[in-house]
Structures are given as structure tokens and as C-alpha cells.
Design a protein around this motif. Sequence first.
Motif, PDB file in Angstrom:
ATOM      1  N   ALA A  64       0.831  -1.205   0.000  1.00  0.00           N
ATOM      2  CA  ALA A  64       0.000   0.000   0.000  1.00  0.00           C
ATOM      3  C   ALA A  64       0.864   1.253   0.000  1.00  0.00           C
ATOM      4  CB  ALA A  64      -0.923  -0.010   1.213  1.00  0.00           C
ATOM      5  N   ASP A  65       1.910   1.265   0.830  1.00  0.00           N
ATOM      6  CA  ASP A  65       2.776   2.439   0.915  1.00  0.00           C
ATOM      7  C   ASP A  65       3.531   2.691  -0.384  1.00  0.00           C
ATOM      8  OD1 ASP A  65       1.999   3.004   3.470  1.00  0.00           O
ATOM      9  OD2 ASP A  65       3.795   2.213   4.441  1.00  0.00           O
ATOM     10  N   SER A  66       3.885   1.618  -1.091  1.00  0.00           N
ATOM     11  CA  SER A  66       4.619   1.801  -2.351  1.00  0.00           C
ATOM     12  C   SER A  66       3.782   2.563  -3.366  1.00  0.00           C
ATOM     13  CB  SER A  66       5.052   0.448  -2.917  1.00  0.00           C
ATOM     14  OG  SER A  66       3.956  -0.273  -3.450  1.00  0.00           O
ATOM     15  N   TYR A  67       2.462   2.398  -3.284  1.00  0.00           N
ATOM     16  CA  TYR A  67       1.567   3.187  -4.136  1.00  0.00           C
ATOM     17  C   TYR A  67       1.331   4.577  -3.533  1.00  0.00           C
ATOM     18  CZ  TYR A  67       0.286  -0.981  -6.859  1.00  0.00           C
ATOM     19  OH  TYR A  67       0.302  -2.071  -7.675  1.00  0.00           O
ATOM     20  N   TYR A  68       1.118   4.603  -2.222  1.00  0.00           N
ATOM     21  CA  TYR A  68       0.786   5.866  -1.543  1.00  0.00           C
ATOM     22  C   TYR A  68       1.883   6.907  -1.732  1.00  0.00           C
ATOM     23  CZ  TYR A  68      -0.539   9.018   2.283  1.00  0.00           C
ATOM     24  OH  TYR A  68      -0.883  10.124   3.036  1.00  0.00           O
ATOM     25  N   PHE A  69       3.146   6.498  -1.542  1.00  0.00           N
ATOM     26  CA  PHE A  69       4.244   7.453  -1.625  1.00  0.00           C
ATOM     27  C   PHE A  69       4.606   7.825  -3.057  1.00  0.00           C
ATOM     28  CE2 PHE A  69       5.230   5.702   2.700  1.00  0.00           C
ATOM     29  CZ  PHE A  69       4.920   6.864   3.371  1.00  0.00           C
ATOM     30  N   ASN A  70       4.004   7.155  -4.014  1.00  0.00           N
ATOM     31  CA  ASN A  70       4.128   7.561  -5.416  1.00  0.00           C
ATOM     32  C   ASN A  70       2.851   8.229  -5.907  1.00  0.00           C
ATOM     33  OD1 ASN A  70       6.722   7.142  -6.391  1.00  0.00           O
ATOM     34  ND2 ASN A  70       6.406   4.952  -6.645  1.00  0.00           N
ATOM     35  N   ALA A  71       1.990   8.633  -4.947  1.00  0.00           N
ATOM     36  CA  ALA A  71       0.754   9.370  -5.253  1.00  0.00           C
ATOM     37  C   ALA A  71      -0.213   8.565  -6.107  1.00  0.00           C
ATOM     38  CB  ALA A  71       1.073  10.699  -5.929  1.00  0.00           C
ATOM     39  N   GLN A  72      -0.138   7.236  -6.053  1.00  0.00           N
ATOM     40  CA  GLN A  72      -1.097   6.374  -6.738  1.00  0.00           C
ATOM     41  C   GLN A  72      -2.111   5.891  -5.699  1.00  0.00           C
ATOM     42  OE1 GLN A  72       2.451   4.136  -8.398  1.00  0.00           O
ATOM     43  NE2 GLN A  72       1.034   3.920 -10.127  1.00  0.00           N
ATOM     44  N   LEU A  73      -2.930   6.838  -5.234  1.00  0.00           N
ATOM     45  CA  LEU A  73      -3.786   6.579  -4.079  1.00  0.00           C
ATOM     46  C   LEU A  73      -4.851   5.533  -4.369  1.00  0.00           C
ATOM     47  CD1 LEU A  73      -4.240  10.176  -2.629  1.00  0.00           C
ATOM     48  CD2 LEU A  73      -2.377   8.557  -2.312  1.00  0.00           C
ATOM     49  N   GLU A  74      -5.425   5.568  -5.560  1.00  0.00           N
ATOM     50  CA  GLU A  74      -6.469   4.601  -5.894  1.00  0.00           C
ATOM     51  C   GLU A  74      -5.938   3.175  -5.805  1.00  0.00           C
ATOM     52  OE1 GLU A  74      -8.652   5.388  -9.470  1.00  0.00           O
ATOM     53  OE2 GLU A  74      -8.454   7.556  -9.243  1.00  0.00           O
TER      54      GLU A  74
ATOM     55  N   ALA B 117      -3.627   2.098  -3.964  1.00  0.00           N
ATOM     56  CA  ALA B 117      -3.285   1.731  -2.588  1.00  0.00           C
ATOM     57  C   ALA B 117      -4.501   1.246  -1.801  1.00  0.00           C
ATOM     58  CB  ALA B 117      -2.643   2.921  -1.871  1.00  0.00           C
ATOM     59  N   VAL B 118      -5.710   1.614  -2.229  1.00  0.00           N
ATOM     60  CA  VAL B 118      -6.927   1.329  -1.462  1.00  0.00           C
ATOM     61  C   VAL B 118      -7.077  -0.144  -1.103  1.00  0.00           C
ATOM     62  CG1 VAL B 118      -9.459   1.316  -1.542  1.00  0.00           C
ATOM     63  CG2 VAL B 118      -8.205   3.355  -2.227  1.00  0.00           C
ATOM     64  N   PRO B 119      -7.037  -1.090  -2.068  1.00  0.00           N
ATOM     65  CA  PRO B 119      -7.294  -2.495  -1.690  1.00  0.00           C
ATOM     66  C   PRO B 119      -6.281  -3.061  -0.713  1.00  0.00           C
ATOM     67  CG  PRO B 119      -6.514  -2.332  -3.970  1.00  0.00           C
ATOM     68  CD  PRO B 119      -6.819  -0.947  -3.519  1.00  0.00           C
ATOM     69  N   TRP B 120      -5.034  -2.568  -0.759  1.00  0.00           N
ATOM     70  CA  TRP B 120      -4.011  -3.112   0.138  1.00  0.00           C
ATOM     71  C   TRP B 120      -4.152  -2.565   1.551  1.00  0.00           C
ATOM     72  CZ3 TRP B 120      -2.283  -7.282  -1.831  1.00  0.00           C
ATOM     73  CH2 TRP B 120      -2.202  -7.410  -3.224  1.00  0.00           C
TER      74      TRP B 120
ATOM     75  N   LEU C  11      -9.224   6.641   0.256  1.00  0.00           N
ATOM     76  CA  LEU C  11     -10.661   6.514   0.000  1.00  0.00           C
ATOM     77  C   LEU C  11     -11.219   7.777  -0.640  1.00  0.00           C
ATOM     78  CD1 LEU C  11     -11.800   4.695   3.263  1.00  0.00           C
ATOM     79  CD2 LEU C  11     -11.896   3.770   0.942  1.00  0.00           C
ATOM     80  N   LYS C  12     -10.697   8.926  -0.237  1.00  0.00           N
ATOM     81  CA  LYS C  12     -11.142  10.175  -0.860  1.00  0.00           C
ATOM     82  C   LYS C  12     -10.785  10.206  -2.342  1.00  0.00           C
ATOM     83  CE  LYS C  12     -10.940  13.149   3.242  1.00  0.00           C
ATOM     84  NZ  LYS C  12     -10.318  14.359   3.839  1.00  0.00           N
ATOM     85  N   SER C  13      -9.669   9.569  -2.700  1.00  0.00           N
ATOM     86  CA  SER C  13      -9.238   9.595  -4.097  1.00  0.00           C
ATOM     87  C   SER C  13     -10.202   8.845  -5.006  1.00  0.00           C
ATOM     88  CB  SER C  13      -7.830   8.994  -4.227  1.00  0.00           C
ATOM     89  OG  SER C  13      -7.861   7.585  -4.111  1.00  0.00           O
ATOM     90  N   ILE C  14     -11.038   7.978  -4.435  1.00  0.00           N
ATOM     91  CA  ILE C  14     -12.050   7.288  -5.234  1.00  0.00           C
ATOM     92  C   ILE C  14     -13.454   7.790  -4.888  1.00  0.00           C
ATOM     93  CG2 ILE C  14     -10.647   5.235  -5.634  1.00  0.00           C
ATOM     94  CD1 ILE C  14     -12.116   3.818  -3.392  1.00  0.00           C
ATOM     95  N   GLY C  15     -13.510   8.934  -4.217  1.00  0.00           N
ATOM     96  CA  GLY C  15     -14.784   9.591  -3.954  1.00  0.00           C
ATOM     97  C   GLY C  15     -15.601   9.010  -2.826  1.00  0.00           C
ATOM     98  N   GLN C  16     -15.032   8.121  -2.006  1.00  0.00           N
ATOM     99  CA  GLN C  16     -15.777   7.517  -0.900  1.00  0.00           C
ATOM    100  C   GLN C  16     -15.591   8.357   0.368  1.00  0.00           C
ATOM    101  OE1 GLN C  16     -15.263   3.286  -0.381  1.00  0.00           O
ATOM    102  NE2 GLN C  16     -15.424   2.874  -2.576  1.00  0.00           N
ATOM    103  N   TYR C  17     -16.193   9.542   0.380  1.00  0.00           N
ATOM    104  CA  TYR C  17     -15.960  10.502   1.466  1.00  0.00           C
ATOM    105  C   TYR C  17     -16.607  10.061   2.782  1.00  0.00           C
ATOM    106  CZ  TYR C  17     -13.930  13.648  -1.946  1.00  0.00           C
ATOM    107  OH  TYR C  17     -13.106  14.194  -2.900  1.00  0.00           O
ATOM    108  N   GLU C  18     -17.788   9.462   2.715  1.00  0.00           N
ATOM    109  CA  GLU C  18     -18.439   9.023   3.949  1.00  0.00           C
ATOM    110  C   GLU C  18     -17.618   7.935   4.631  1.00  0.00           C
ATOM    111  OE1 GLU C  18     -22.503   7.953   3.624  1.00  0.00           O
ATOM    112  OE2 GLU C  18     -23.115   9.839   2.695  1.00  0.00           O
ATOM    113  N   LYS C  19     -17.130   6.985   3.852  1.00  0.00           N
ATOM    114  CA  LYS C  19     -16.304   5.918   4.414  1.00  0.00           C
ATOM    115  C   LYS C  19     -14.987   6.489   4.933  1.00  0.00           C
ATOM    116  CE  LYS C  19     -14.702   1.218   3.367  1.00  0.00           C
ATOM    117  NZ  LYS C  19     -14.658   0.157   2.336  1.00  0.00           N
TER     118      LYS C  19
END
Length: 657
Positions: A65-75, A77-80, A104-112
Amino acid sequence: MTGCKKHFLVLALGLVVSCMLYSQEKRLEKANENFDRYAFVDARKIYLQVAEKGYESPELFKKLADSYYFNAQLEAAVPWYEKLINKNPDEVDSEYLFRYSQCLKSIGQYEKADTVMEKFNILTGNDQRAQFFMNTRDYLKFIEMQSGKFNLSKLDINSKFSDYAPSFNNRGQLVFASSRGNRTGISKTIHEWNEMPFLDLFSSNILEANGVLEAPKKIKGRINTKFHESSTVFSKDGQTVYFTRNNYTKKRLGSNAAGTILLKMYRATLKDNKWTDIEELPFNSDEYSVAHPALTLDGKKLYFASDMADSKGLSDIYVVNINEDGTFGVPKNLGDKINTEGRETFPYISDSGRLYFASDGHVGLGGLDVFVAVPENANEFSVPYNVGKPINSKEDDFTFVLNEATKIGYFASNRNGGKGNDDIYSFKQIGELITECRQYVKGVITDAVTKEVIPNTEVILMDDANNELQRIKSDQNGKYSFNLECATNYIVRATKDDYKPTEVILTTHNVLEHEHNLTLQLSKGGLAEKEVKPGDDLAKLLELEVIYFDLDKSFIRPDAEVELQKIIAALKQYPQLKIDVRSHTDSRAGDDYNLLLSQRRAKSTIQYIIEKGNIDKSRITGRGYGESSLVNKCENNVPCSESEHQLNRRSEFISIK
């Protein structure tokens, strides 16, 4: 024989599984080595291969997850992060909850995402990011109000690589960082972090009419090297530039104790149209990064981002004075109003002194959002305000710069629809940003039973110290309203003849342009409709909550203040009324001590009514009675619960006229 075969079969299977696990663990060791030196892409390839083989562990999910997160690939990273949190809900470090919420915000799931942040708040308590979130729960509403202040345009100068960090020089050009390589298209060294070429600095002429840029050219001089150069800022006369580069000085590459090459800031001078005399700034260090410079218009202050020793989060924004002789003062952290435990980075100071910066610690739409803070006094800024859409998106949005004279500016984003990894966008500002708090409270006064409106009701706005701020009367429709300040505690009280006074505690937050709707219901039962005789307890007539005290204490508790204000309201409404305050203790401690304690309680109660209510002291008497008038069985040596003892720690308000 069958049993022996079965035994050997189990043993053989065990050896296979053991070998497989050993093989996967060896591969993970290699992946972790890559991860630790920020070679996220190489590390991720191994992690994914291991995961596809069915290997699972919290550490694997974190690193993937972090390998995606720190490269700004937030979507991605979500499943991991989801696997990590779902499999270990009670053991996950709070920081992973924060990252998961951002993704989660990067995929529009603001409530979650908000639900995850609520858990993050419970686990962290005093984390600044959690506090900002809890104080701005309707942040999406504010962002919508703030949105639409800019018109965006795509630019042809973007490449399929990374283009970001625009800045203005005094020659009508935009300078920016790009990993597009040289003119032949052959890129220099590949960076392991994201497998993108290293960055160089380019410039492009600005067509003032619309902000369109001409074809870019690489900046001349020794400013560009085979490592990263990015984020520049130029002095007003254009003769000095501050810029960010990897730790590379005098053709020598430096690293910290762990062998990681960090970022430093440098200064260069323009000579014969080339940048020369390059020097690193004295507050750089091999052990932390110093990057992304921003200058005030007068050139006397330099702002930058760093993770130096006193930083609060992954990176904070600092300011340092530039002396007349070009030397520097001591860097100062901008403090909790600006910095959080997350990332605050890429500062920009406009000509009017506004601070624009990118942050994922303040509440936004996802990833890095752009915020603005207004100067209040020397080195101090207001709370930051999200600049809204379309500058901000679900992805990373950063390196915002604005020419306040032309209202034309630029910023970078990795949002969908661009040419490359990061793209630069131009914009035209068409509306003023909301940068001050405008909160209100409005409501209607109604009868608690009939629900009918009650006109001409006195409504009082007080601060949390019960000082009166404003007094009005509701209109013929029972309506009232007050203007409020942000992040402030208030008490709103309503009083009317023949009704018991009522009041509500109201706390505002940092969300701008917010309207609080507060209906106040009054119940029949004021003193006017009752016969008050000497010896009557006003608390019972007005149906007040009992005025309680903490164990062995005589100070007025906040819950007691609310009830005492109703006593004050009755004394003001009926000028002939006089009362006797009688304070009591529970049976614990000695009789003499309790008598003295109750006398202190009576004194503090009387003092509160006189001072807070501006009541003539001749209308109030009182004394303490110790434990002589218990209301229950809880005498000396009688076992009682704390709640039973609490009933005896009280004050009464007896009418004497």
C-alpha cells in the motif's frame, strides 16, 4: 504401512510449504531493501509477485500500500490498506488509518473516509489532523462554497513525464521542473523512487494575455546536474535564484546515516545570462531535507519545507530571515496553525503576503490539497482555508503560484486527463476566496408544549465565561439571529415572563460561511405564575438541575454555571426577590473540615451570582452547613456509592423575600 506413507506425505508437504515460505521470505528481504532505499517500484514488483503466490502478512500489505501511496497512486493503494485493516482491525497503527482515509477520498468515498478518520481520532486523541477533521465535519459543504473561483486551462508544454513546481521570474517567464530529459529525448538517470528520469529546470515565455506558454528551454548554466533540481524562487530583480536539488555539492553526492540521498536548498547568481556561484544554504543538513523555497516580495524572508528535528510531521513549513549582507537567521517553524503531523509543503508567498501551500494534514478532497492562509501580523498567519475546486481534486494538487496583478497563475496536479505523471495547469482567478470566518446562529423561540412561536422574547448571546455579548428580542415570528466568530464557545439564552429561562451551549468551528440553526423551546413555569413564599427553594420552583460540586472542591463547575445563570435571570426579572444560598457537603472527612468546605462553596456561589450577574450583594446572603443536612442515608461510616454521596454536595437557593 499406510500410516507410514501418510506420515512421510505430511512431512514432505511440510518441507514443501516450509521451502516455499522460506523462498517468499528471502524475496521479501530483497523487496524490503529496495523499499528502504525508496526504490518503491522495484520493491512493489516483488511484493505483488509474492502476494499472487498467496502469501499474506500485515507487513506485506503495509509495504504494498505504501509503495503506491508514496508515489501518489492513491487509488491503487486502497485495496491493500483495506486488506491490512480488515485482517488486523485492532492492531493497525493509526497512521495507516489516516493514509487509508486519504486514499478513500481519491475514489470519492468521502463518507467511508470520514468514518475511518473518526476511528483515527479516537486512537490518536491529540493529533492535529484529527482535531482539524473533528472541527470541520462539514468540510465538503465549505469546499463547495469555496469552489468555482478559478477557470483552468491545459497547457501544451507538458510532457509524458513529470512537470511541476512552476515559478515566476522577472523576465516574463515561467520556470518549472521536468523529467523530460534533454532535447534529443534521451533522459538522464532513472530515479528508483518512481522509475522516472531525474528532474531538470526549464523556462518558458508567458503570453500575458491568457497565460499560455511558449516551448520550454532548459535553463543555462551549472544549475542543472545529473540529479534532481526543482522548485525555484527568484528575487525581485531576477539576479538571485533559490532552488531545490539532491544533496549534490561540488560534484560530491552526500547522504544521511542510512545512506539516503536527501534534498537541500541552494542559491545561485545570474551572470552573463547564466546561473553561477552556486552555494548551498547554511541550515541544510545531510540528516534531513530542506526544500521548496518561497520569498516575500521584499526578499527579506525565505519560506521552505523541511523535516528537521523540530518538525511536527512528515514535512513542515519554516521561515528564516535573510539579512542585508545575505546571511541567514535561525529557521522558525510556522507552528500548529499551519503544520500538522502530515505533509505541509511547497509554500508560495504572493505579493500581498498570502501563504499558499499544499497539505494532506488539513482537511481536503484527497491527497495534497492547496490551502491559503492570510497574514495577520509578523510571521503569523490565519487558519488555512481550502481553495476549493477546480484547483483541488481527489488527487495530489500542489505548487500553486499566482500573479495577483493579472489574476493568472499555475499549479501542478497528477489528476486524470493529463499528459504525464504530473502536469502543470494554468488558471485565471475569477472570484475572491473566502478567507475569513462568517458564521451565524439563527432560530425560532417556541412553546415547548404547544410548539407555537413566542414573539418578543429576550434572547441573550454570552461567551463561555457568561459575559453578555449581545441582547435582542425575537421578532413577531419568534425569529432571532446573531453573528458569531469561528472556533468559539457561546451560550444562547432565552427569557420571557411566565416561562422558565432556557439556554443552550453552542460551539463554532473553523468552517467558514456556516449557519447554525438553533430552536429554543420555553416551558411554562416562571416565577410570575407561582406564589413564592419565604423558605421556598428557587431551584425547585424553576425546576433547575441541582448545583453540584466536585469532591473536596468549591469552584463552580461548567454544568453549575448554566443553572446559576437561571438564578441570575430570576433575580434580574424580579428586583424585589432576595435569596439565601445554603451550601452542603457529604459526610466524608471530619465535621469541622466539612463545615469550612461548605462555607467556601457558599462564598464562591454568592460571588459568582454577584459578579457574573451584576446583582446587588444586599439581595444575597448565605452560609455553609457542612454535613448537617444530608438528603439520604449516607452518614458517617455508612457505605454509599459515589453518586449517592454526590447528592449531598449541593447548594440551595432559599427565598427570604
